[in-house]
Write an enzyme that holds these catalytic residues in place. Structure first.
Site, PDB file in Angstrom:
ATOM      1  N   GLY A 222       0.821  -1.202   0.000  1.00 49.44           N
ATOM      2  CA  GLY A 222       0.000   0.000   0.000  1.00 49.44           C
ATOM      3  C   GLY A 222       0.855   1.252   0.000  1.00 49.44           C
ATOM      4  O   GLY A 222       1.811   1.390  -0.764  1.00 49.44           O
ATOM      5  N   GLU A 224       3.048   2.103   1.913  1.00 48.20           N
ATOM      6  CA  GLU A 224       4.431   1.851   2.323  1.00 48.20           C
ATOM      7  C   GLU A 224       5.300   1.318   1.185  1.00 48.20           C
ATOM      8  O   GLU A 224       6.469   1.000   1.388  1.00 48.20           O
ATOM      9  CB  GLU A 224       4.450   0.870   3.496  1.00 48.20           C
ATOM     10  CG  GLU A 224       3.730   1.381   4.742  1.00 48.20           C
ATOM     11  CD  GLU A 224       3.660   0.329   5.829  1.00 48.20           C
ATOM     12  OE1 GLU A 224       4.614  -0.464   5.951  1.00 48.20           O
ATOM     13  OE2 GLU A 224       2.652   0.289   6.551  1.00 48.20           O
ATOM     14  N   ASP A 252      -3.553  -4.084  -8.891  1.00 44.52           N
ATOM     15  CA  ASP A 252      -3.650  -4.523 -10.285  1.00 44.52           C
ATOM     16  C   ASP A 252      -2.778  -3.653 -11.190  1.00 44.52           C
ATOM     17  O   ASP A 252      -2.133  -4.149 -12.120  1.00 44.52           O
ATOM     18  CB  ASP A 252      -5.100  -4.474 -10.751  1.00 44.52           C
ATOM     19  CG  ASP A 252      -6.018  -5.299  -9.862  1.00 44.52           C
ATOM     20  OD1 ASP A 252      -5.552  -6.317  -9.324  1.00 44.52           O
ATOM     21  OD2 ASP A 252      -7.183  -4.905  -9.690  1.00 44.52           O
TER      22      ASP A 252
END
Length: 306
Positions: A222, A224, A252
Site C-alpha cells: 500500500g 508503504e 492490479d
C-alpha cells in the site's frame, strides 16, 4: 502480447458518496459500472500504456454479457469462455479516501466448462509473451488450477505472473511462476506466518513461497511501497509521500507494471519503480483499472529503492 486471465470476472459497480450512514438513507453522487476483476483491471492499465492485450476468463449469464459488452466498448480484445451460471457483481462504496468493497462469491463452474477453458487457453498462451493470472477462483475450480495454467503457459514459452490469495496462491507456487504478487496479508495467509509488515516477516514469507517454486515474490504494501525477493536479491521500494484516493485496483496497476517489465526484459529496479508508481497513480484515479498520468509522472522519479 500480454494475456490476462480473470477466472472470477465481475461487473464492478462503484458508488461515490459524500459519506455513509449505515442503517440510514444514502444518496449516491455518481455511479460507475464496468467490466472488472483483477486481470481485467491489469489489462486496462496495460492497454492505456499502449500494450497489446487479450482478456481471458469465464463469463456467463446476463452479467457475463454485460462484462463482454463493456470490454468491447472499452476496446479490450477478449476471449472469455462461456459458462452456464451468471457471472458475479462487486460493489465498491467510495467516500473520499475510504472504501468498502462487497464481493460476491462468483458462479459455479462445471468440470466440462473447465476442460473447454483449458482447450481455449493454449492458443493465446502460445502467442503471449507474458500471462497474468489474477484474482480468486470461482466455485468448482480446483485450488491448484493456477499451477496448471502456469505449467501450460510456461511450456508454450510465456512468462507467468500470479496474483492470488490463500490456498490459490500457495498452490500456484509449485507451478514455478516467474512472479507471484501477494499483499502482506495474503502472503501471511499463504505461508501461515504472522501478518505483520516487519522486513524479517516479509522476507521469511517471500522465501517460503520461493522455496515452493516461485522464482520471485513481490509483496505490495500500500502506501508503504513494496518488498521484492528475487533471484537478483531483495529490494525495498518506498513511495515519496502518501497518495489520497481509492486504493481499489492499485495492486492490479502494480501487476501491470510487473508484466510490462517482464515483457520488455527490464532490470528489477526499473521494473519495481514503474510498478510502484503505477500502483500509486491508480489510487489517485476514481475507478479500478485507471491511473492518474500526472501522479504517475510526478511519483516515478521520486521513488526510493534500497
Amino acid at each position: 502480447m500480454i494475456l490476462t486471465v480473470t477466472l472470477n470476472a465481475a461487473l464492478d459497480v462503484t458508488y461515490e458518496v459524500p459519506g455513509v450512514q449505515w442503517g440510514g438513507v444514502n444518496r449516491v453522487r455518481s455511479v460507475h459500472r464496468r467490466a472488472g476483476g483483477k486481470g481485467v483491471n491489469v489489462a486496462r492499465v496495460l492497454a492505456a500504456l499502449g500494450q497489446e492485450v487479450l482478456v481471458h476468463g469465464f463469463a456467463g449469464g446476463p452479467t457475463g454479457q454485460a462484462i463482454r459488452a463493456d470490454l468491447a466498448a472499452s476496446g479490450l480484445p477478449e476471449a472469455m469462455a462461456p459458462i452456464a451460471a451468471d457471472s458475479r457483481s462487486t460493489l465498491v462504496v467510495a467516500e473520499g479516501s475510504r472504501t468498502t468493497l462487497l464481493n460476491e462469491p462468483g458462479p459455479a463452474v462445471t468440470a466440462s466448462e473447465i476442460d473447454e477453458f483449458l482447450r481455449a487457453f493454449d492458443g493465446p498462451a502460445r502467442d503471449a509473451d507474458v500471462v497474468v493470472l489474477s484474482g480468486s477462483l470461482p466455485p468448482g475450480v480446483p485450488e491448484d488450477f493456477y499451477a496448471t495454467l502456469t505449467a501450460r503457459a510456461s511450456e508454450r514459452g510465456a512468462r507467468v505472473i500470479v496474483d492470488a490469495d490463500g490456498a490459490a496462491l500457495r498452490h500456484a507456487a509449485p507451478g514455478s511462476p516467474c512472479v507471484v504478487k501477494p499483499n502482506a496479508e495474503e502472503l501471511a495467509r499463504a505461508v501461515d506466518l504472522p501478518g505483520d509488515r516487519r522486513l524479517s516477516s516479509l522476507a521469511a514469507g517471500a522465501e517460503a513461497l520461493r522455496a515452493l517454486g516461485a522464482a520471485s515474490v513481490v509483496v505490495s504494501l500500500g502506501e508503504e511501497g513494496l518488498f521484492a525477493a528475487t533471484g537478483e536479491g531483495a529490494f525495498r521500494v518506498r513511495l515519496p509521500y502518501r497518495i489520497e484516493g481509492n486504493p481499489t485496483g492499485a495492486g492490479d496497476a502494480l501487476v501491470a507494471g510487473l508484466a510490462l517489465g517482464l515483457a520488455e526484459g527490464t532490470a528489477w529496479p526499473d521494473t519495481l519503480r514503474r510498478a510502484a508508481a503505477l500502483g500509486a497513480a491508480a489510487v489517485a484515479a476514481p475507478v479500478a483499472g485507471d491511473f492518474d498520468r500526472g501522479v504517475y509522472a510526478e511519483v516515478l522519479p521520486k521513488i526510493v529503492i534500497e
